[in-house]
Scaffold this active site. Structure first.
Site, PDB file in Angstrom:
ATOM      1  N   CYS A 118       0.681  -1.201   0.116  1.00 43.25           N
ATOM      2  CA  CYS A 118       0.005  -0.123  -0.054  1.00 43.25           C
ATOM      3  C   CYS A 118       0.764   1.253  -0.075  1.00 43.25           C
ATOM      4  O   CYS A 118       1.552   1.686  -0.983  1.00 43.25           O
ATOM      5  CB  CYS A 118      -1.026  -0.141   1.112  1.00 43.25           C
ATOM      6  SG  CYS A 118      -2.248   1.158   0.977  1.00 43.25           S
ATOM      7  N   HIS A 222      -3.781  -4.917   0.338  1.00 42.68           N
ATOM      8  CA  HIS A 222      -3.417  -5.433   1.559  1.00 42.68           C
ATOM      9  C   HIS A 222      -3.585  -7.049   1.851  1.00 42.68           C
ATOM     10  O   HIS A 222      -4.324  -7.508   2.516  1.00 42.68           O
ATOM     11  CB  HIS A 222      -4.215  -4.719   2.987  1.00 42.68           C
ATOM     12  CG  HIS A 222      -3.802  -3.345   2.951  1.00 42.68           C
ATOM     13  ND1 HIS A 222      -2.763  -3.130   3.994  1.00 42.68           N
ATOM     14  CD2 HIS A 222      -4.215  -2.055   2.808  1.00 42.68           C
ATOM     15  CE1 HIS A 222      -2.526  -1.710   3.918  1.00 42.68           C
ATOM     16  NE2 HIS A 222      -3.421  -1.219   3.199  1.00 42.68           N
ATOM     17  N   GLU A 224      -1.880  -8.666   3.625  1.00 40.83           N
ATOM     18  CA  GLU A 224      -1.885  -9.307   5.201  1.00 40.83           C
ATOM     19  C   GLU A 224      -2.842  -9.345   5.924  1.00 40.83           C
ATOM     20  O   GLU A 224      -3.082 -10.146   6.575  1.00 40.83           O
ATOM     21  CB  GLU A 224      -0.762  -8.127   6.045  1.00 40.83           C
ATOM     22  CG  GLU A 224      -1.261  -6.831   6.501  1.00 40.83           C
ATOM     23  CD  GLU A 224      -1.833  -6.024   5.226  1.00 40.83           C
ATOM     24  OE1 GLU A 224      -2.399  -4.965   5.723  1.00 40.83           O
ATOM     25  OE2 GLU A 224      -1.386  -6.009   4.227  1.00 40.83           O
TER      26      GLU A 224
END
Length: 255
Positions: A118, A222, A224
């Site tokens: 990001c 994202h 994660e």
């Protein structure tokens, strides 16, 4: 010392950049270096050892202790770094920018595996001379879906480019949580776009094949936040492990 176990690790050491902002712990509150747990869990799940790199008290020399660099999300990159005036919606932390830009440039120069997420992808682009769109909804009103509400992740579908890290790890089509209002505009020399959303938003960039700069992936989304899909983190930590092995081999030959 007798009685203490030997400290032996084969897990790649992953430097993780941090936020620098007010936080609370116990009965205390104040400025702190923090990392959302999702990043730490993702590195651990992929077999890496996360080591936090706050933007205060460090320098790019720390990379000599690491096998890979993860540049995480957060505030907007200050537009002065790419020669633009600030948009009313731009909120930046120049001290953190200086730190993350320095680490990113040093990792690129050293050929160290680099995963930029990001804001991290935007840092990578700016570090190499690219620019950013400061507020995507100004270009496309539908881009509000990338950050639908404060603290609420959106979702993005994207298509990857043949021959890329993104294609190798994710296949032709994939989706991910996302949360951003900025995006890449002019892509820096040495980078190529390797994934786009249907509206054309750049979702991944990597080094051009002739650059020889090593494994590097910047993603606007994202990964994660998707605990069921660690393919990108797995590829990154594997590359960091290979980098560590090559460095150890060079050290043995030099001695």
């Amino acid at each position: 010392m007798a009685g203490l176990p030997a400290l032996v690790t084969s897990r790649p050491r992953i430097g993780v950049t941090t936020y620098w902002q007010p936080a609370s712990w116990g009965v205390w509150d104040g400025p702190a270096a923090i990392v959302p747990a999702a990043y730490i869990r993702a590195v651990d799940d992929a077999g890496g050892t996360p080591l936090l790199l706050p933007p205060v008290g460090g320098d790019a020399g720390v990379l000599s202790l690491l096998d890979g660099l993860l540049v995480i999300g957060g505030s907007d990159v200050d537009p002065s770094y790419y020669g633009a005036a600030p948009h009313p919606r731009t909120v930046s932390q120049p001290d953190r920018d200086d730190h993350d830009l320095a680490l990113t440039r040093a990792a690129v120069a050293a050929g160290m595996p680099l995963f930029a997420i990001c804001r991290g992808a935007q840092i990578l682009n700016v570090a190499l001379g690219g620019t950013l769109h400061q507020h995507l909804p100004d270009i496309d009103q539908d881009a509000e879906r990338y950050r639908p509400a404060p603290g609420v992740f959106g979702s993005v579908d994207f298509t990857t480019t043949p021959g890329s890290i993104a294609r190798q790890l994710l296949g032709k089509h994939a989706s991910s949580p996302c949360y951003h209002h900025q995006g890449l505009d002019v892509v820096a020399d040495g980078l190529r776009v390797t994934a786009r959303a249907a509206d054309g938003t750049v979702e991944a960039v990597e080094f051009e094949p002739p650059s020889g700069a090593g494994w590097a992936l910047g993603v606007q989304f994202h990964p994660e936040e998707n605990g069921q899909d660690r393919r990108l983190f797995g590829g990154f930590v594997d590359a960091a492990g290979t980098h560590a092995q090559h460095r150890a081999s060079r050290g043995r030959r030099a001695s």
